[in-house]
Scaffold this active site. Structure first.
Site, PDB file in Angstrom:
ATOM      1  N   LEU A 142      21.366  27.008  48.460  1.00 32.66           N
ATOM      2  CA  LEU A 142      21.932  25.567  48.967  1.00 32.66           C
ATOM      3  C   LEU A 142      22.364  25.055  47.223  1.00 32.66           C
ATOM      4  O   LEU A 142      23.226  24.266  46.974  1.00 32.66           O
ATOM      5  CB  LEU A 142      21.105  24.640  49.471  1.00 32.66           C
ATOM      6  CG  LEU A 142      21.692  23.159  49.917  1.00 32.66           C
ATOM      7  CD1 LEU A 142      23.180  23.144  50.239  1.00 32.66           C
ATOM      8  CD2 LEU A 142      20.910  22.518  50.627  1.00 32.66           C
TER       9      LEU A 142
ATOM     10  N   LYS B 202      34.315  38.433  31.922  1.00 29.15           N
ATOM     11  CA  LYS B 202      34.979  37.227  32.477  1.00 29.15           C
ATOM     12  C   LYS B 202      34.685  35.998  31.524  1.00 29.15           C
ATOM     13  O   LYS B 202      35.340  35.204  31.214  1.00 29.15           O
ATOM     14  CB  LYS B 202      35.116  37.015  33.744  1.00 29.15           C
ATOM     15  CG  LYS B 202      35.966  37.968  34.581  1.00 29.15           C
ATOM     16  CD  LYS B 202      36.062  37.228  36.106  1.00 29.15           C
ATOM     17  CE  LYS B 202      36.994  38.346  37.021  1.00 29.15           C
ATOM     18  NZ  LYS B 202      36.952  37.774  38.270  1.00 29.15           N
TER      19      LYS B 202
ATOM     20  N   GLY C   7      30.112  30.201  50.605  1.00 28.49           N
ATOM     21  CA  GLY C   7      29.912  30.743  49.366  1.00 28.49           C
ATOM     22  C   GLY C   7      30.175  29.857  47.988  1.00 28.49           C
ATOM     23  O   GLY C   7      31.092  28.902  48.351  1.00 28.49           O
TER      24      GLY C   7
ATOM     25  N   ASP D 212      42.859  33.108  39.703  1.00 25.35           N
ATOM     26  CA  ASP D 212      42.373  33.442  41.118  1.00 25.35           C
ATOM     27  C   ASP D 212      42.764  31.876  41.776  1.00 25.35           C
ATOM     28  O   ASP D 212      43.118  32.046  43.031  1.00 25.35           O
ATOM     29  CB  ASP D 212      41.058  33.407  41.230  1.00 25.35           C
ATOM     30  CG  ASP D 212      40.752  34.880  40.917  1.00 25.35           C
ATOM     31  OD1 ASP D 212      41.524  35.811  41.176  1.00 25.35           O
ATOM     32  OD2 ASP D 212      39.441  35.165  40.527  1.00 25.35           O
TER      33      ASP D 212
HETATM   34  P1  NAP Z   1      29.678  36.149  43.511  1.00 26.59           P
HETATM   35  O1  NAP Z   1      29.951  35.261  42.358  1.00 26.59           O
HETATM   36  O2  NAP Z   1      28.528  37.543  43.368  1.00 26.59           O
HETATM   37  O3  NAP Z   1      29.049  35.513  44.784  1.00 26.59           O
HETATM   38  C1  NAP Z   1      28.803  35.949  45.829  1.00 26.59           C
HETATM   39  C2  NAP Z   1      28.537  34.976  47.045  1.00 26.59           C
HETATM   40  O4  NAP Z   1      28.428  35.621  48.339  1.00 26.59           O
HETATM   41  C3  NAP Z   1      27.652  34.118  46.717  1.00 26.59           C
HETATM   42  O5  NAP Z   1      28.007  32.753  47.444  1.00 26.59           O
HETATM   43  C4  NAP Z   1      26.429  34.787  47.653  1.00 26.59           C
HETATM   44  O6  NAP Z   1      25.543  33.852  47.902  1.00 26.59           O
HETATM   45  C5  NAP Z   1      27.198  34.956  49.044  1.00 26.59           C
HETATM   46  N1  NAP Z   1      26.425  36.070  49.564  1.00 26.59           N
HETATM   47  C6  NAP Z   1      26.075  37.401  49.364  1.00 26.59           C
HETATM   48  N2  NAP Z   1      25.515  37.895  50.223  1.00 26.59           N
HETATM   49  C7  NAP Z   1      25.322  37.110  51.145  1.00 26.59           C
HETATM   50  C8  NAP Z   1      24.533  37.332  52.305  1.00 26.59           C
HETATM   51  N3  NAP Z   1      23.820  38.101  52.749  1.00 26.59           N
HETATM   52  N4  NAP Z   1      24.350  35.948  53.142  1.00 26.59           N
HETATM   53  C9  NAP Z   1      25.327  35.049  52.712  1.00 26.59           C
HETATM   54  N5  NAP Z   1      25.813  34.727  51.607  1.00 26.59           N
HETATM   55  C10 NAP Z   1      25.809  35.767  50.820  1.00 26.59           C
HETATM   56  O7  NAP Z   1      31.072  37.193  43.898  1.00 26.59           O
HETATM   57  P2  NAP Z   1      32.425  36.480  43.806  1.00 26.59           P
HETATM   58  O8  NAP Z   1      32.995  37.103  42.594  1.00 26.59           O
HETATM   59  O9  NAP Z   1      32.436  34.931  44.225  1.00 26.59           O
HETATM   60  O10 NAP Z   1      33.423  37.431  44.997  1.00 26.59           O
HETATM   61  C11 NAP Z   1      32.891  37.139  46.417  1.00 26.59           C
HETATM   62  C12 NAP Z   1      33.877  37.899  47.271  1.00 26.59           C
HETATM   63  O11 NAP Z   1      35.224  37.482  46.986  1.00 26.59           O
HETATM   64  C13 NAP Z   1      33.917  39.386  47.040  1.00 26.59           C
HETATM   65  O12 NAP Z   1      34.169  40.013  48.061  1.00 26.59           O
HETATM   66  C14 NAP Z   1      35.089  39.536  46.006  1.00 26.59           C
HETATM   67  O13 NAP Z   1      35.406  40.829  46.086  1.00 26.59           O
HETATM   68  C15 NAP Z   1      35.986  38.687  46.640  1.00 26.59           C
HETATM   69  N6  NAP Z   1      37.135  38.222  45.823  1.00 26.59           N
HETATM   70  C16 NAP Z   1      38.379  38.485  45.998  1.00 26.59           C
HETATM   71  C17 NAP Z   1      39.529  38.168  45.299  1.00 26.59           C
HETATM   72  C18 NAP Z   1      40.934  38.322  45.809  1.00 26.59           C
HETATM   73  O14 NAP Z   1      41.889  38.345  44.801  1.00 26.59           O
HETATM   74  N7  NAP Z   1      41.052  38.539  46.878  1.00 26.59           N
HETATM   75  C19 NAP Z   1      39.397  37.383  43.824  1.00 26.59           C
HETATM   76  C20 NAP Z   1      37.999  37.106  43.611  1.00 26.59           C
HETATM   77  C21 NAP Z   1      36.991  37.685  44.435  1.00 26.59           C
HETATM   78  P3  NAP Z   1      24.004  33.062  47.105  1.00 26.59           P
HETATM   79  O15 NAP Z   1      24.675  32.227  46.268  1.00 26.59           O
HETATM   80  O16 NAP Z   1      22.915  32.815  48.082  1.00 26.59           O
HETATM   81  O17 NAP Z   1      23.725  34.758  46.364  1.00 26.59           O
END
Ligand code: NAP
Length: 280
Positions: free
Chosen positions: A158, A71, A131, A106
């Site tokens: 944070l 991306k 998040g 998104d």
């Molecule tokens: P990402 O960039 O990897 O971010 C993950 C986030 O989750 C970070 O804020 C991370 O915190 C937090 N996290 C992970 N494990 C954790 C834990 N054990 N305790 C607390 N916080 C935790 O991922 P992303 O691309 O943003 O995607 C996040 C979610 O959104 C995924 O489930 C994805 O499938 C979903 N999503 C859905 C759509 C849709 O169309 N519905 C679109 C995009 C994404 P840290 O910063 O502390 O690591």
């Protein structure tokens, strides 16, 4: 000699080529709108992405969706709009006047799904977003653009929430992960953008009893479809918006850009994708 014009086709570029619902969604719209066109998955490793994108139209594509891990590279190799620039990542590519453009859908996927599921959600003055990863940037941008006064942003790390607040300005307030309960009583909207609650991940532990009675709860996770967070919110009688709705709504603009007609997110489409998700 008569030349046969090939129907337009788009693709999803990713690596590895994980199972995706995008072909199901776009094939449904092509079929129901009677458009001759195609949508395929292309597995492209990172070191071949640049070449693939440069030859996208030569390969017969009118555009593409882009997923992990491409991306950011997609943004750099195209002319991004303000949305892709704000999020720092592009998920949709198309040609405009011969130029390769990019956007991030998104943002509208999240906002349009909320509008569809919980009309009036934007009366909330305070939103709490959990998040601070890639998806959170799209959500925060969308909330600010819609005029939400205060976006409280809680993240396990944070510093990532602080960095996002620095980028998006004074309406974003970083919150320590262990201070979430302090913000819940004034949050008219709660959004989970973490991967917590996803199949194979730990559950998101949060006491929804602290939310006001008019609060709306959105979860970006869509595997499982009904996350424990959404189930608890429904149990409290709160309005909810799920991750599948966002996924469907974010696909609309790409289809329109590639094939020239704006498709609808219908109950029939949702049922089709829900059935596929149940196979997981
Ligand atoms: P990402 O960039 O990897 O971010 C993950 C986030 O989750 C970070 O804020 C991370 O915190 C937090 N996290 C992970 N494990 C954790 C834990 N054990 N305790 C607390 N916080 C935790 O991922 P992303 O691309 O943003 O995607 C996040 C979610 O959104 C995924 O489930 C994805 O499938 C979903 N999503 C859905 C759509 C849709 O169309 N519905 C679109 C995009 C994404 P840290 O910063 O502390 O690591």
């Amino acid at each position: 000699m008569t030349s046969v014009k090939k129907p337009p086709a788009a693709c999803l570029i990713g690596w590895p080529a994980a199972h995706s619902r995008s072909p199901l969604i776009h094939h449904y719209w092509l079929r129901t709108l009677g458009i001759a066109g195609g949508y395929v998955i292309e597995a492209v490793p990172p070191d071949e992405f640049k070449d693939f994108v440069f030859r996208l139209s030569l390969r017969g594509f009118v555009g593409a969706n882009v997923t992990l891990p491409h991306k950011e590279q997609a943004l750099a190799l195209s002319k991004p709009d303000a949305r892709a620039r704000a999020v720092g990542a592009a998920n949709t590519l198309w040609y405009e006047g011969g130029e390769l453009r990019s956007t991030n859908t998104d943002i509208e996927g999240f906002i349009n799904n909320l509008d569809a599921c919980a009309p009036g959600w934007d009366r909330a003055e305070d939103a709490l977003v959990l998040g601070a990863g890639g998806a959170s940037r799209a959500v925060v941008f969308g909330l600010i653009e819609r005029g939400i006064k205060r976006v409280h942003l809680a993240n396990r790390t944070l510093d990532r929430a602080r960095a996002l607040a620095d980028q998006f300005g004074a309406s974003v307030h970083p919150v320590a992960w262990d201070a979430v309960a302090d913000v819940l009583p004034r949050a008219g909207l709660l959004v989970n953008t973490t991967s917590l609650g996803m199949h194979g991940q730990p559950a998101l532990k949060i006491d929804l009893a602290l939310l006001p009675p008019h609060a709306v709860v959105a979860d970006l996770v869509y595997v499982p479809l009904e996350t424990p967070l959404l189930a608890a919110a429904r149990g409290r009688g709160l309005q909810v918006a799920d991750g599948l709705g966002m996924l469907l709504h974010q696909a609309v603009r790409g289809f329109e850009l590639w094939f020239g007609q704006r498709p609808q997110v219908t109950p029939e489409l949702r049922a089709l994708v829900e059935a596929d998700l149940k196979k997981v």
